[in-house]
Design a protein around this motif. Sequence first.
Motif, PDB file in Angstrom:
ATOM      1  N   ASN A 262      -7.577   1.634  -0.813  1.00  0.00           N
ATOM      2  CA  ASN A 262      -6.004   1.823  -0.663  1.00  0.00           C
ATOM      3  C   ASN A 262      -4.904   0.806  -1.157  1.00  0.00           C
ATOM      4  N   VAL A 265      -5.219  -0.386  -4.858  1.00  0.00           N
ATOM      5  CA  VAL A 265      -4.696   0.788  -5.252  1.00  0.00           C
ATOM      6  C   VAL A 265      -2.944   0.385  -4.915  1.00  0.00           C
ATOM      7  N   ASN A 268      -1.917  -2.437  -6.551  1.00  0.00           N
ATOM      8  CA  ASN A 268      -1.933  -2.512  -8.041  1.00  0.00           C
ATOM      9  C   ASN A 268      -1.957  -4.269  -8.343  1.00  0.00           C
ATOM     10  N   LEU A 288      -9.669   5.625  -5.932  1.00  0.00           N
ATOM     11  CA  LEU A 288      -9.389   5.573  -7.866  1.00  0.00           C
ATOM     12  C   LEU A 288      -9.540   7.031  -8.327  1.00  0.00           C
ATOM     13  N   ALA A 291      -6.589   9.113  -6.596  1.00  0.00           N
ATOM     14  CA  ALA A 291      -5.018   8.133  -7.513  1.00  0.00           C
ATOM     15  C   ALA A 291      -4.694   8.292  -8.715  1.00  0.00           C
ATOM     16  N   SER A 293      -6.232   5.618 -10.297  1.00  0.00           N
ATOM     17  CA  SER A 293      -5.745   4.312 -11.246  1.00  0.00           C
ATOM     18  C   SER A 293      -6.225   4.548 -11.866  1.00  0.00           C
ATOM     19  N   GLU A 294      -5.478   3.082 -12.747  1.00  0.00           N
ATOM     20  CA  GLU A 294      -5.974   2.473 -13.886  1.00  0.00           C
ATOM     21  C   GLU A 294      -6.743   1.494 -13.514  1.00  0.00           C
TER      22      GLU A 294
END
Length: 402
Positions: A262, A265, A268, A288, A291, A293-294
């Motif tokens: 986390n 993330v 970033n 990931l 979220a 996330s990329e």
Amino acid sequence: MMKKILALMLSVSMIAGLAACGSKETEAPAAEAPAAEAPAETGGDDAEAEAPAAPSAEGGKHVFMFKSTGNKFGDLMYEGYKEYMEAKGYVTEYDSPAETTVAAQVQMLDELITQGVASIVISTNGDTGYDEIFQKAKDAGIPIVSIDSEASVDYRLAHINQAEVQDIGSYLVQAAVLITLGVDYPEDKTMEEVVAEQLGSYSGDEIVLGVLSAGIDTPVQNSWIAAMETELAKDMYKGKVSPELDKKYGNDDPVESTTQANAFVAENKVDCIISPTTVGIAAAGQVLKGANSEIKLTGLGLPSEMQSFMPNAAEDDAFASVCPYMMLWDVIHLGAVAGAAIDAALTNGWAGTDGETFTMAAFRDYAEEDYTVYTQGDGTFVLAGTPYIFYKGNMSEWISKL
């Protein structure tokens, strides 16, 4: 795991401990008989250090100790160890502490040695803190073989090495870079060749890689991280990929690993997380994915634990998943190799010295195989095998196996 991963180093053949090298970088672990050639010497920095006492084959249970309980990687290694040893007539026991600490292992070892166990196979939680308890085992004539994470060379017969350290580190970096660039696992070239081609024409922002490891003092993960840093020092990465790894430690605990994932993330800062631990990679996959996330993911993982975060079929879009591909080795086979080493010590006087060999009898789909001890640094080792890449082309066949 169909594809034969490159011959990862001087030898080949291993799964669960989980990575490799060659013209093609993968093949189903259990389908390939382990090839090993890896010796080791006993003793440490003191040239006069006494070699471990010759073991006795009489009585007592044979203990397999992983870093902690609740870790499927360790459970699968014990499965292979137990199956091999019991086929030879031995009584085995799986004893691991609840906490991933040196102190917890030492306390448990003290109790086991006092009970009179016949042998110990161990994956340690740290580099130091074991001397007194290992000396107690040595004085009692109890042979020690380490696996996955090394025990001191002064007390172990040899270390069962899952794969060449530098190759694992290099493969992890190469996979992370290709994944960041949106490149599928290459089936007709080595990852290194494709990385060189891709970076040769790359003009984007500097790629930043993160590492979600186990404990900050865990020997095996630290050796892989050092190998990753060596890989990143190559000329082909300069100006394209940051030589600095953003490192976080989850202590092989699902809750702590989730917290650290986390943090990646929230900050970033990284393009791809490399997690060289099955606990960490599964936790990061969950974070990931949740979220959206990329940030992408790769590392060392078990297909059964990673199926929700990876492509499961050849027709899938790998990059629709947070982890397009990862690696590992045949951990079940790895445990069996440790069992064969203990059996050789008990029945044939195998002492883990440089150039010595022992035979692992046919096991599951593996043919009978001879393993040779090799020396590296101050210690001796046995190479159990090579890593394998798990990707959309072979995940479906491995989910039910590992």
